[in-house]
Motif scaffolding. Structure first.
Motif, PDB file in Angstrom:
ATOM      1  N   GLU A 100       0.869  -1.050   0.052  1.00 56.67           N
ATOM      2  CA  GLU A 100       0.034  -0.063   0.011  1.00 56.67           C
ATOM      3  C   GLU A 100       0.705   1.097  -0.045  1.00 56.67           C
ATOM      4  N   PRO A 101       1.973   1.389   1.010  1.00 56.15           N
ATOM      5  CA  PRO A 101       2.671   2.574   0.805  1.00 56.15           C
ATOM      6  C   PRO A 101       3.506   2.877  -0.382  1.00 56.15           C
ATOM      7  N   ALA A 102       3.928   1.608  -0.921  1.00 55.70           N
ATOM      8  CA  ALA A 102       4.691   1.697  -2.485  1.00 55.70           C
ATOM      9  C   ALA A 102       3.588   2.082  -3.566  1.00 55.70           C
ATOM     10  N   ALA A 103       2.446   1.772  -3.451  1.00 54.23           N
ATOM     11  CA  ALA A 103       1.518   2.293  -4.342  1.00 54.23           C
ATOM     12  C   ALA A 103       1.239   3.577  -4.120  1.00 54.23           C
ATOM     13  N   THR A 104       1.459   4.636  -3.237  1.00 52.85           N
ATOM     14  CA  THR A 104       1.373   5.795  -3.185  1.00 52.85           C
ATOM     15  C   THR A 104       2.554   6.879  -3.723  1.00 52.85           C
ATOM     16  N   LEU A 105       3.812   5.960  -4.027  1.00 52.37           N
ATOM     17  CA  LEU A 105       5.003   6.624  -4.458  1.00 52.37           C
ATOM     18  C   LEU A 105       5.096   6.744  -5.934  1.00 52.37           C
ATOM     19  N   ASP A 106       5.510   7.572  -6.471  1.00 55.99           N
ATOM     20  CA  ASP A 106       5.854   7.691  -7.864  1.00 55.99           C
ATOM     21  C   ASP A 106       7.328   7.226  -7.840  1.00 55.99           C
ATOM     22  N   GLY A 107       7.637   6.508  -8.844  1.00 59.57           N
ATOM     23  CA  GLY A 107       8.853   5.838  -9.237  1.00 59.57           C
ATOM     24  C   GLY A 107       9.129   4.681  -8.309  1.00 59.57           C
ATOM     25  N   VAL A 108       8.190   3.986  -7.769  1.00 64.55           N
ATOM     26  CA  VAL A 108       8.366   2.749  -6.940  1.00 64.55           C
ATOM     27  C   VAL A 108       7.544   1.630  -7.396  1.00 64.55           C
ATOM     28  N   GLU A 109       7.817   0.563  -7.909  1.00 62.72           N
ATOM     29  CA  GLU A 109       7.112  -0.493  -8.424  1.00 62.72           C
ATOM     30  C   GLU A 109       7.222  -1.728  -7.707  1.00 62.72           C
ATOM     31  N   VAL A 110       6.506  -2.547  -7.259  1.00 66.50           N
ATOM     32  CA  VAL A 110       6.542  -3.723  -6.679  1.00 66.50           C
ATOM     33  C   VAL A 110       6.570  -4.722  -7.841  1.00 66.50           C
ATOM     34  N   THR A 111       7.695  -5.426  -8.214  1.00 64.86           N
ATOM     35  CA  THR A 111       7.418  -6.262  -9.465  1.00 64.86           C
ATOM     36  C   THR A 111       7.266  -7.869  -9.340  1.00 64.86           C
ATOM     37  N   ALA A 112       7.712  -8.196  -7.955  1.00 63.51           N
ATOM     38  CA  ALA A 112       7.548  -9.695  -7.646  1.00 63.51           C
ATOM     39  C   ALA A 112       7.239  -9.688  -6.110  1.00 63.51           C
ATOM     40  N   ILE A 113       6.908 -11.050  -6.255  1.00 67.93           N
ATOM     41  CA  ILE A 113       6.706 -11.745  -4.752  1.00 67.93           C
ATOM     42  C   ILE A 113       7.062 -12.987  -4.842  1.00 67.93           C
ATOM     43  N   ALA A 114       7.912 -13.400  -4.005  1.00 69.14           N
ATOM     44  CA  ALA A 114       7.933 -14.926  -3.899  1.00 69.14           C
ATOM     45  C   ALA A 114       7.838 -15.436  -2.486  1.00 69.14           C
ATOM     46  N   ALA A 115       7.428 -16.659  -2.266  1.00 70.60           N
ATOM     47  CA  ALA A 115       7.006 -17.135  -1.182  1.00 70.60           C
ATOM     48  C   ALA A 115       7.585 -18.731  -0.956  1.00 70.60           C
ATOM     49  N   ARG A 116       7.691 -19.315   0.026  1.00 68.62           N
ATOM     50  CA  ARG A 116       7.767 -20.748   0.056  1.00 68.62           C
ATOM     51  C   ARG A 116       6.807 -21.610  -0.488  1.00 68.62           C
ATOM     52  N   GLU A 117       5.608 -21.085  -0.476  1.00 65.75           N
ATOM     53  CA  GLU A 117       4.467 -21.686  -1.132  1.00 65.75           C
ATOM     54  C   GLU A 117       3.889 -20.937  -2.126  1.00 65.75           C
ATOM     55  N   PRO A 118       4.089 -21.574  -3.489  1.00 62.93           N
ATOM     56  CA  PRO A 118       3.724 -20.576  -4.711  1.00 62.93           C
ATOM     57  C   PRO A 118       2.345 -20.021  -4.702  1.00 62.93           C
ATOM     58  N   GLU A 119       1.353 -20.798  -3.882  1.00 62.66           N
ATOM     59  CA  GLU A 119       0.054 -20.493  -3.941  1.00 62.66           C
ATOM     60  C   GLU A 119      -0.204 -19.086  -3.183  1.00 62.66           C
TER      61      GLU A 119
END
Length: 54
Positions: free
Chosen positions: A20-39
Motif C-alpha cells: 500500500e505505501p509503495a502504491a502511493t509513491l511515484d517511481g516505486v514499483e513492486v514487481t515480484a513476490i516470492a514465497a515458500r508456498e507458490p500459491e
C-alpha cells in the motif's frame, strides 16, 4: 528514476507495510513476490494494490 522492488515472503503484513505505501509513491514499483508456498505468492494482492505501467 524508478525503483523496482521484489518481496521475499507473502506474510499478511506485506500488504499494509509495503504494497500500500509503495502504491502511493511515484517511481516505486513492486514487481515480484516470492514465497515458500507458490500459491501464497500467486494469491497475493500485488495486482490489486500496485499500479501497473508506472
Amino acid at each position: 528514476m524508478s525503483v523496482c522492488v521484489g518481496v521475499r515472503g507473502a506474510a499478511r503484513v506485506v500488504r499494509s507495510a509495503l504494497l500500500e505505501p509503495a502504491a502511493t509513491l511515484d517511481g516505486v514499483e513492486v514487481t515480484a513476490i516470492a514465497a515458500r508456498e507458490p500459491e501464497r505468492a500467486a494469491g497475493s494482492t500485488l495486482s490489486s494494490v500496485c499500479r501497473s505501467g508506472s
